[in-house]
Design a protein around this motif. Structure first.
Motif, short mmCIF file in Angstrom:
data_model
loop_
_atom_site.label_atom_id
_atom_site.label_comp_id
_atom_site.label_asym_id
_atom_site.label_seq_id
_atom_site.Cartn_x
_atom_site.Cartn_y
_atom_site.Cartn_z
N VAL A 1 -11.30 6.05 10.14
CA VAL A 1 -11.24 4.98 11.10
C VAL A 1 -9.77 4.45 11.07
CG1 VAL A 1 -12.10 2.70 11.93
CG2 VAL A 1 -13.70 4.30 10.98
N GLU A 2 -9.24 4.19 9.98
CA GLU A 2 -7.95 3.53 9.86
C GLU A 2 -7.12 4.15 8.67
OE1 GLU A 2 -4.65 1.80 10.68
OE2 GLU A 2 -6.38 1.18 11.80
N PRO A 3 -6.34 5.40 8.91
CA PRO A 3 -5.80 6.44 7.95
C PRO A 3 -4.55 5.67 7.36
CG PRO A 3 -5.85 7.38 9.93
CD PRO A 3 -6.32 6.00 10.37
N GLU A 4 -4.21 4.67 7.65
CA GLU A 4 -3.12 3.98 7.07
C GLU A 4 -3.43 2.80 6.17
OE1 GLU A 4 0.00 3.47 9.95
OE2 GLU A 4 0.08 5.55 10.15
N LEU A 5 -4.70 2.65 5.71
CA LEU A 5 -5.26 1.53 4.97
C LEU A 5 -4.64 1.40 3.63
CD1 LEU A 5 -9.24 1.32 5.49
CD2 LEU A 5 -7.49 -0.54 5.83
N GLY A 6 -4.35 2.79 2.87
CA GLY A 6 -3.78 2.79 1.67
C GLY A 6 -2.42 2.26 1.41
N ASP A 7 -1.82 1.90 0.13
CA ASP A 7 -0.40 1.60 0.01
C ASP A 7 0.24 3.02 -0.24
OD1 ASP A 7 -1.56 -1.10 0.01
OD2 ASP A 7 -1.72 -0.73 -2.36
N LEU A 8 1.48 2.88 0.83
CA LEU A 8 2.40 4.09 0.83
C LEU A 8 3.17 3.99 -0.56
CD1 LEU A 8 3.27 6.49 2.47
CD2 LEU A 8 4.95 4.82 3.39
N LYS A 9 3.27 5.02 -1.07
CA LYS A 9 3.87 5.27 -2.58
C LYS A 9 5.37 5.70 -2.31
CE LYS A 9 0.72 3.43 -4.80
NZ LYS A 9 0.94 2.24 -5.09
N THR A 10 6.37 5.56 -3.05
CA THR A 10 7.69 6.16 -3.04
C THR A 10 7.92 6.77 -4.46
OG1 THR A 10 8.52 3.94 -3.80
CG2 THR A 10 8.38 4.18 -1.42
N GLY A 11 9.44 7.16 -4.29
CA GLY A 11 9.76 7.75 -5.52
C GLY A 11 9.24 9.19 -5.73
N LEU B 1 -3.07 15.33 12.89
CA LEU B 1 -4.24 14.67 12.57
C LEU B 1 -5.13 15.24 11.22
CD1 LEU B 1 -5.67 13.81 15.88
CD2 LEU B 1 -4.67 12.39 14.43
N VAL B 2 -4.34 15.31 10.11
CA VAL B 2 -4.93 15.86 9.01
C VAL B 2 -5.03 14.82 7.84
CG1 VAL B 2 -4.69 17.53 7.15
CG2 VAL B 2 -4.28 18.46 9.45
N LEU B 3 -6.01 14.62 7.12
CA LEU B 3 -6.12 13.81 5.79
C LEU B 3 -6.55 14.48 4.89
CD1 LEU B 3 -6.27 10.81 5.32
CD2 LEU B 3 -8.93 11.19 5.19
N MET B 4 -5.38 14.49 3.83
CA MET B 4 -5.44 15.67 2.69
C MET B 4 -5.98 14.61 1.40
SD MET B 4 -5.10 18.53 1.39
CE MET B 4 -4.84 19.31 -0.09
N LEU B 5 -7.15 14.79 1.01
CA LEU B 5 -7.45 14.17 -0.27
C LEU B 5 -7.03 14.69 -1.39
CD1 LEU B 5 -11.21 13.58 0.97
CD2 LEU B 5 -9.28 12.05 1.20
N LEU B 6 -6.21 14.01 -2.35
CA LEU B 6 -5.33 14.47 -3.43
C LEU B 6 -6.07 14.14 -4.78
CD1 LEU B 6 -1.88 13.66 -2.38
CD2 LEU B 6 -2.84 15.87 -2.01
N ALA B 7 -6.35 13.04 -4.98
CA ALA B 7 -7.12 12.91 -6.47
C ALA B 7 -7.87 11.37 -6.29
CB ALA B 7 -6.09 12.40 -7.31
N TYR B 8 -8.94 11.35 -7.23
CA TYR B 8 -9.75 10.13 -7.31
C TYR B 8 -10.00 9.80 -8.92
CZ TYR B 8 -14.20 7.75 -7.34
OH TYR B 8 -15.03 6.59 -7.31
N GLY B 9 -10.01 8.60 -9.01
CA GLY B 9 -10.30 7.96 -10.33
C GLY B 9 -9.74 6.64 -10.72
N LEU C 1 -9.22 4.51 -7.39
CA LEU C 1 -8.12 4.93 -6.59
C LEU C 1 -8.44 6.27 -6.09
CD1 LEU C 1 -7.06 2.83 -8.88
CD2 LEU C 1 -4.97 3.70 -8.22
N LEU C 2 -8.16 6.13 -4.81
CA LEU C 2 -8.16 7.30 -3.93
C LEU C 2 -6.66 7.64 -3.39
CD1 LEU C 2 -9.62 9.74 -2.33
CD2 LEU C 2 -10.28 8.00 -0.77
N ALA C 3 -6.14 8.80 -3.69
CA ALA C 3 -5.03 9.27 -3.27
C ALA C 3 -4.79 10.43 -2.27
CB ALA C 3 -3.96 9.90 -4.55
N TYR C 4 -4.29 10.07 -1.08
CA TYR C 4 -4.07 11.03 -0.21
C TYR C 4 -3.04 11.01 0.75
CZ TYR C 4 -4.80 6.88 2.92
OH TYR C 4 -4.52 5.72 3.71
N GLY D 1 5.40 9.50 0.37
CA GLY D 1 4.31 10.21 1.33
C GLY D 1 2.84 10.08 0.86
N VAL D 2 2.69 9.53 -0.37
CA VAL D 2 1.30 9.71 -0.77
C VAL D 2 0.90 8.28 -0.61
CG1 VAL D 2 -0.41 9.80 -2.83
CG2 VAL D 2 1.60 11.52 -2.54
#
Length: 92
Positions: free
Chosen positions: A33-43, A71-79, A61-64, A47-48
């Protein structure tokens, strides 16, 4: 929107119990619904995005990555937070 998952994410999700999997599914639906909810990381993780939510009392934490153009949501990691970023850097 198309949802893809990395092999690291797929392996982790396979081991989850049903209640935790249901909470993870709810978090993914919120991201759809809102793809930009997560905190954008740097370094190293430029882009994650990382979305944080609670499972019982533990923060998970859910990294994506979200690609707005296609319009692609790539799920990278969870834990949990322990070694999360270290493992995420290794997998990228």
């Amino acid at each position: 929107m198309k949802v893809l998952q990395s092999s690291l994410f797929a392996k982790t999700v396979k081991k989850l119990h049903k209640p935790e999997k249901a909470l993870l599914d709810d978090a993914i639906k919120a991201l759809l619904v809102e793809p930009e909810l997560g905190d954008l990381k740097t370094g190293d993780l430029n882009g994650v995005r990382v979305y944080k939510f609670k499972v019982n009392t533990q923060q998970m934490l859910l990294a994506y990555r979200y690609q707005k153009e296609v319009l692609v949501l790539m799920l990278l990691a969870y834990g949990s937070h322990e070694n999360f970023y270290r493992d995420l850097k290794k997998s990228l």
